[in-house]
Motif scaffolding. Structure first.
Motif, PDB file in Angstrom:
ATOM      1  N   ARG A 140       0.849  -1.189   0.000  1.00  0.00           N
ATOM      2  CA  ARG A 140       0.000   0.000   0.000  1.00  0.00           C
ATOM      3  C   ARG A 140       0.883   1.236   0.000  1.00  0.00           C
ATOM      4  O   ARG A 140       1.682   1.428   0.908  1.00  0.00           O
ATOM      5  N   GLU A 141       0.760   2.021  -1.053  1.00  0.00           N
ATOM      6  CA  GLU A 141       1.520   3.270  -1.180  1.00  0.00           C
ATOM      7  C   GLU A 141       3.005   3.049  -0.917  1.00  0.00           C
ATOM      8  O   GLU A 141       3.643   3.807  -0.187  1.00  0.00           O
ATOM      9  N   GLY A 142       3.562   2.004  -1.484  1.00  0.00           N
ATOM     10  CA  GLY A 142       4.981   1.717  -1.344  1.00  0.00           C
ATOM     11  C   GLY A 142       5.381   1.085  -0.025  1.00  0.00           C
ATOM     12  O   GLY A 142       6.547   0.802   0.209  1.00  0.00           O
ATOM     13  N   GLU A 143       4.426   0.862   0.850  1.00  0.00           N
ATOM     14  CA  GLU A 143       4.692   0.287   2.166  1.00  0.00           C
ATOM     15  C   GLU A 143       4.306  -1.184   2.161  1.00  0.00           C
ATOM     16  O   GLU A 143       3.317  -1.578   1.559  1.00  0.00           O
ATOM     17  N   LEU A 144       5.099  -2.002   2.836  1.00  0.00           N
ATOM     18  CA  LEU A 144       4.811  -3.423   2.965  1.00  0.00           C
ATOM     19  C   LEU A 144       4.065  -3.656   4.270  1.00  0.00           C
ATOM     20  O   LEU A 144       4.483  -3.181   5.329  1.00  0.00           O
ATOM     21  N   ILE A 145       2.962  -4.383   4.190  1.00  0.00           N
ATOM     22  CA  ILE A 145       2.150  -4.688   5.363  1.00  0.00           C
ATOM     23  C   ILE A 145       2.112  -6.203   5.529  1.00  0.00           C
ATOM     24  O   ILE A 145       1.811  -6.925   4.588  1.00  0.00           O
ATOM     25  N   VAL A 146       2.422  -6.667   6.726  1.00  0.00           N
ATOM     26  CA  VAL A 146       2.431  -8.094   7.033  1.00  0.00           C
ATOM     27  C   VAL A 146       1.088  -8.476   7.652  1.00  0.00           C
ATOM     28  O   VAL A 146       0.664  -7.880   8.641  1.00  0.00           O
ATOM     29  N   VAL A 147       0.439  -9.462   7.058  1.00  0.00           N
ATOM     30  CA  VAL A 147      -0.807  -9.994   7.610  1.00  0.00           C
ATOM     31  C   VAL A 147      -0.446 -11.331   8.257  1.00  0.00           C
ATOM     32  O   VAL A 147      -0.142 -12.299   7.560  1.00  0.00           O
ATOM     33  N   PRO A 148      -0.415 -11.372   9.584  1.00  0.00           N
ATOM     34  CA  PRO A 148       0.009 -12.608  10.256  1.00  0.00           C
ATOM     35  C   PRO A 148      -1.038 -13.710  10.158  1.00  0.00           C
ATOM     36  O   PRO A 148      -2.233 -13.447  10.050  1.00  0.00           O
ATOM     37  N   ASP A 149      -0.564 -14.944  10.199  1.00  0.00           N
ATOM     38  CA  ASP A 149      -1.441 -16.112  10.230  1.00  0.00           C
ATOM     39  C   ASP A 149      -1.654 -16.462  11.700  1.00  0.00           C
ATOM     40  O   ASP A 149      -0.887 -17.219  12.303  1.00  0.00           O
ATOM     41  N   LEU A 150      -2.691 -15.885  12.286  1.00  0.00           N
ATOM     42  CA  LEU A 150      -2.927 -16.065  13.718  1.00  0.00           C
ATOM     43  C   LEU A 150      -3.166 -17.515  14.100  1.00  0.00           C
ATOM     44  O   LEU A 150      -2.726 -17.960  15.159  1.00  0.00           O
ATOM     45  N   ALA A 151      -3.854 -18.258  13.253  1.00  0.00           N
ATOM     46  CA  ALA A 151      -4.108 -19.667  13.567  1.00  0.00           C
ATOM     47  C   ALA A 151      -2.798 -20.423  13.729  1.00  0.00           C
ATOM     48  O   ALA A 151      -2.613 -21.180  14.680  1.00  0.00           O
ATOM     49  N   GLN A 152      -1.858 -20.206  12.813  1.00  0.00           N
ATOM     50  CA  GLN A 152      -0.561 -20.887  12.879  1.00  0.00           C
ATOM     51  C   GLN A 152       0.253 -20.399  14.077  1.00  0.00           C
ATOM     52  O   GLN A 152       0.885 -21.185  14.778  1.00  0.00           O
ATOM     53  N   ILE A 153       0.234 -19.094  14.310  1.00  0.00           N
ATOM     54  CA  ILE A 153       0.999 -18.537  15.436  1.00  0.00           C
ATOM     55  C   ILE A 153       0.483 -19.087  16.755  1.00  0.00           C
ATOM     56  O   ILE A 153       1.258 -19.552  17.590  1.00  0.00           O
TER      57      ILE A 153
END
Length: 170
Positions: A140-153
């Protein structure tokens, strides 16, 4: 085929609604449908013998809920609370039961929409984090956003098997 690949195969008008927040200067996002409330930092009670990832509880509206630190899941150091620190209360399914869990955040930004076409799988090499803990990466707008896998975590670090409801697609 991975979840992220499944998401990118849909028309780009479809999007995921997320809450963005920071952990040690990195931007992360959670499905907004999971978020119940964003709180100022609250007094914590340590739980002796608990896993470091979920080592405390807080009082949330008269209920005792576990407090997790995603920084530890991603190999970051435990951070000190600042005036920007918040607790994001989510509803996460643990062993088939909806469970309220607090997540520490260094700073909470906004609820925003990310087009599914702007997401992709985490690369298998080059990341300092476990790729199985990453559901997808978003740009998004040159920024990297991490979407965590909560189930795995939570299954790996939290000591309980859990599932997370998929992103609501608008």
């Amino acid at each position: 085929m991975s979840q992220a690949a499944d998401m990118t195969d849909v028309p780009s008008e479809r999007a995921m609604l997320v809450l963005t927040f920071d952990l040690q200067g990195e931007t992360f996002a959670l499905d907004a449908d999971l978020v119940r409330e964003v709180l100022d930092v609250a007094p914590e009670t340590s739980v002796p013998g608990a896993a470091p990832f979920v080592d405390a509880v807080i009082n949330f509206r008269g209920r005792v809920i576990p407090l997790a630190d995603l920084r530890l899941a991603f190999g970051m150091g435990r951070g000190e609370s600042t005036r920007d620190s918040r607790i994001v209360v989510i509803e996460h399914e643990v062993e088939g039961e909806p469970t309220l869990i607090g997540l520490r955040a260094d700073k909470v930004h906004e609820v925003t929409s990310i087009p599914l076409g702007d997401t992709e799988d985490a690369p298998r090499v080059g990341l300092r984090w476990r790729t199985d803990f990453i559901r997808c990466l978003a740009k998004r707008e040159g920024e990297l956003i991490v979407v965590p896998d909560l189930a795995q975590i939570f299954a790996t670090r939290g000591g309980a098997v859990g599932t997370v409801v998929p992103f609501a697609q608008s």
